[in-house]
Design a protein around this motif. Structure first.
Motif, PDB file in Angstrom:
ATOM      1  N   THR A 309       0.243  84.460  49.522  1.00 13.25           N
ATOM      2  CA  THR A 309       0.001  85.164  48.265  1.00 13.25           C
ATOM      3  C   THR A 309       0.502  84.303  47.112  1.00 13.25           C
ATOM      4  OG1 THR A 309       2.132  86.311  48.320  1.00 13.25           O
ATOM      5  CG2 THR A 309       0.234  87.431  49.331  1.00 13.25           C
ATOM      6  N   VAL A 310      -0.103  84.529  45.952  1.00  9.92           N
ATOM      7  CA  VAL A 310       0.323  83.877  44.723  1.00  9.92           C
ATOM      8  C   VAL A 310       0.113  84.874  43.594  1.00  9.92           C
ATOM      9  CG1 VAL A 310      -1.956  82.847  44.354  1.00  9.92           C
ATOM     10  CG2 VAL A 310       0.039  81.858  43.245  1.00  9.92           C
ATOM     11  N   ASN A 311       1.082  84.948  42.689  1.00 15.59           N
ATOM     12  CA  ASN A 311       0.980  85.899  41.591  1.00 15.59           C
ATOM     13  C   ASN A 311      -0.127  85.496  40.611  1.00 15.59           C
ATOM     14  OD1 ASN A 311       3.032  87.585  42.480  1.00 15.59           O
ATOM     15  ND2 ASN A 311       4.621  86.403  41.417  1.00 15.59           N
ATOM     16  N   THR A 312      -0.781  86.487  40.068  1.00 18.13           N
ATOM     17  CA  THR A 312      -1.871  86.258  39.121  1.00 18.13           C
ATOM     18  C   THR A 312      -1.540  86.853  37.758  1.00 18.13           C
ATOM     19  OG1 THR A 312      -3.011  88.313  39.675  1.00 18.13           O
ATOM     20  CG2 THR A 312      -3.577  86.358  40.966  1.00 18.13           C
ATOM     21  N   SER A 313      -2.119  86.254  36.734  1.00 18.78           N
ATOM     22  CA  SER A 313      -2.145  86.861  35.403  1.00 18.78           C
ATOM     23  C   SER A 313      -3.532  87.444  35.215  1.00 18.78           C
ATOM     24  CB  SER A 313      -1.856  85.814  34.321  1.00 18.78           C
ATOM     25  OG  SER A 313      -0.558  85.289  34.464  1.00 18.78           O
ATOM     26  N   ARG A 314      -3.581  88.727  34.824  1.00 17.44           N
ATOM     27  CA  ARG A 314      -4.877  89.416  34.762  1.00 17.44           C
ATOM     28  C   ARG A 314      -5.154  89.886  33.337  1.00 17.44           C
ATOM     29  NH1 ARG A 314      -4.572  94.029  36.931  1.00 17.44           N
ATOM     30  NH2 ARG A 314      -6.756  94.258  37.478  1.00 17.44           N
TER      31      ARG A 314
END
Length: 541
Positions: A309-314
């Motif tokens: 997993t990798v964090n996203t900016s949405r």
């Protein structure tokens, strides 16, 4: 016999002086080709044809040659003046048939052209400049003739069919989680940009895009089909498929690649420590991932890792057209009627505002651009709306946002372009080096309107001069071969320029003096022969 010889010499010298005088008179005539008088001796066929001691019978007229050598090219201020830098002649027509097609051709090197009351290009003699017509796509149709015309018709407006916006979103700004979006409330969106677009009639409208930062949802990267061996710098393929919410359900986080099974080709992974991994993509950019075992989320044993997993900016993206809301798609919406993961909306004139789509970024990069490393689909936003006003018009197009980024830096728009255009008036005309007539309009767009038709002859010295700097073909010249400037044997075309005559004035003056001596000498021959005859007659009498 001497008298006859002298008279033939006088006649020939007189005609040669006429030709030379005409050259001198036309030394400044544009496109004029100097005539060269060709002398030819005469002999009677004697009783003995093999006798080498036959006496000549004077001189005879052979021809006046007109070599089509090039004159010097000089610049002018008239945009319709043309000069050919090499082989070729302009094709002109003296008349038109019932379909307004050019007929009765003449040929010239004089490129002094203007226009008549119908915007048709013609020379000082009233002959029309002949060319090839242009197809709507700007290609040239060489199968038919057409008049070269300065068409004054405005360029029709063009509806926007595609758009491209590249902007960096300042990802250092906090997410907006509790304020419903409204273009009237700057605190309800993170950043915005605008673009001028055009409807079916070419009328301009202002499209505004608003970016509202949402909460972060981790993106799951799963192995592609087949066995995978993990280790230091092991190569493997991954699919960027979906983001997994806190409850394990999936939500769309990117406009295209999030659900299209894109494969991250030629990527490598390196375990940094524990469950932290460094993923190096094909373009050498890197992502910091967290590895886990799908059956045991807490594991950090490399051999059991099968997901990352990798964090996203949405960001949810909203739009208005001339200040009116542009409805977003409702496909995939939640039970409340809003797009999944985006429950904010507002209403103006009872029109519900939905997000056009949601974009996700990892490491500042659009997820779709990561998927694009494998040649995948571009990131696009679909827009469909109806303009307001007395005559509403529909607009529908895709906005390419593949290069939109979200780095922690100032918001900046790098590319803002679209393919629509308003009704545009003609600004100017010009000819290029290939003889193409190019119309330029007030919106900066250029359109090819036709191309000048050039002619060449096997024996151009056999052309018949008819005055007005023009020639007609003859049996001696042969049939014309047609083409365009800079193509094949034909020379290039220079606009705002003219070809001067090829008369060498100094040489012509020297020739004139030589002919004057020849004429004087010939007259002396006649005088002497006449005196001899008179003397004989006087003695006989």
């Amino acid at each position: 016999m001497s008298t006859g010889i002298g008279l033939s010499a006088l006649r020939a010298a007189s005609e040669a002086i006429d030709a030379t005088s005409n050259n001198i008179a036309n030394a400044q005539t544009i496109g004029y080709k100097a005539g060269q008088y060709v002398f030819q001796d005469q002999f009677f066929r004697a009783t003995d044809p093999q006798n080498p001691n036959r006496v000549g019978m004077g001189i005879a007229v052979s021809q006046i040659r007109r070599p089509q050598s090039n004159g010097s090219i000089v610049s002018t201020s008239n945009p319709l003046d043309l000069a050919i830098g090499g082989i070729g002649m302009f094709t002109t027509a003296t008349g038109l048939d019932s379909n307004s097609k050019p007929i009765d051709f003449q040929y010239t090197r004089n490129g002094q052209f203007g226009v008549d009351s119908n915007s048709r290009i013609l020379n000082e003699n009233g002959n029309y400049l002949v060319g090839y017509p242009a197809n709507p796509d700007g290609t040239i149709n060489t199968s038919t003739n057409a008049l070269m015309t300065l068409d004054q018709t405005p360029l029709a407006g063009a509806q926007t069919q595609s758009s491209k916006i590249e902007v960096n979103l300042d990802d250092s700004q906090p997410a907006i989680l509790s304020t419903p979006f409204s273009p009237l409330n700057p605190t309800s969106y993170s950043q915005s940009t605008s673009q001028t677009i055009y409807d079916t009639t070419g009328v301009s409208h202002t499209l505004s895009l608003y970016y509202q930062k949402n909460d972060s949802i981790p993106l799951t990267i799963t192995p592609a089909a087949g066995s995978v061996t993990f280790g230091q710098s092991a190569s493997f393929n991954y699919s960027a498929l979906q983001a997994v919410g806190t409850n394990g359900s999936s939500a769309q986080v990117a406009t295209t690649a999030s659900s299209s099974g894109q494969v991250l080709q030629n990527s490598t992974i390196t375990q940094v420590s524990g469950s932290t991994y460094l993923m190096t993509l094909e373009d050498k950019s890197t992502l910091t991932l967290t590895g886990y075992d799908a059956n045991d989320v807490a594991t950090s044993v490399a051999a059991d890792i099968d997901h990352f997993t990798v964090n996203t900016s949405r960001y949810s993206i909203y739009a208005t057209l001339d200040g009116n809301p542009v409805p977003g798609p409702t496909t995939g919406s939640t039970a409340s009627g809003y797009p999944a993961g985006d429950s904010n909306s507002y209403a103006i004139n009872s029109v519900a505002q939905y997000a056009l789509g949601t974009m996700a970024f990892v490491g500042g990069r659009n997820i779709d651009s990561l998927g694009g490393l494998a040649g995948g689909a571009e990131s696009t936003l679909a827009l469909t709306a109806t303009t307001s006003g007395a005559t509403p018009n529909n607009v529908a197009f895709n906005i390419n946002t593949s290069s939109t980024s979200a780095y922690a830096g100032s918001t900046q728009t790098f590319t803002n372009s679209q393919d629509g255009a308003p009704l545009s008036q003609l600004s100017s005309y010009s000819f290029d080096a290939s003889g193409k007539l190019v119309a330029v309009y007030s919106n900066g767009q250029s359109v090819i309107k036709g191309q000048v038709k050039l002619a060449n002859f096997t024996n151009d010295e056999g052309l018949i001069p008819i005055g007005g700097n023009s020639f007609e073909q003859s049996a001696i010249s042969g049939e014309p071969v047609f083409g365009t400037a800079g193509n094949g044997i034909f020379g290039g075309l220079k606009a705002q320029a003219l070809e001067q005559s090829n008369v060498d004035l100094t040489s012509q003056l020297v020739t004139l003096m030589t002919l004057q001596r020849q004429y004087s000498a010939s007259s002396q021959v006649v005088k002497t022969a006449t005196a001899l005859v008179d003397d004989v007659l006087n003695k006989l009498s």
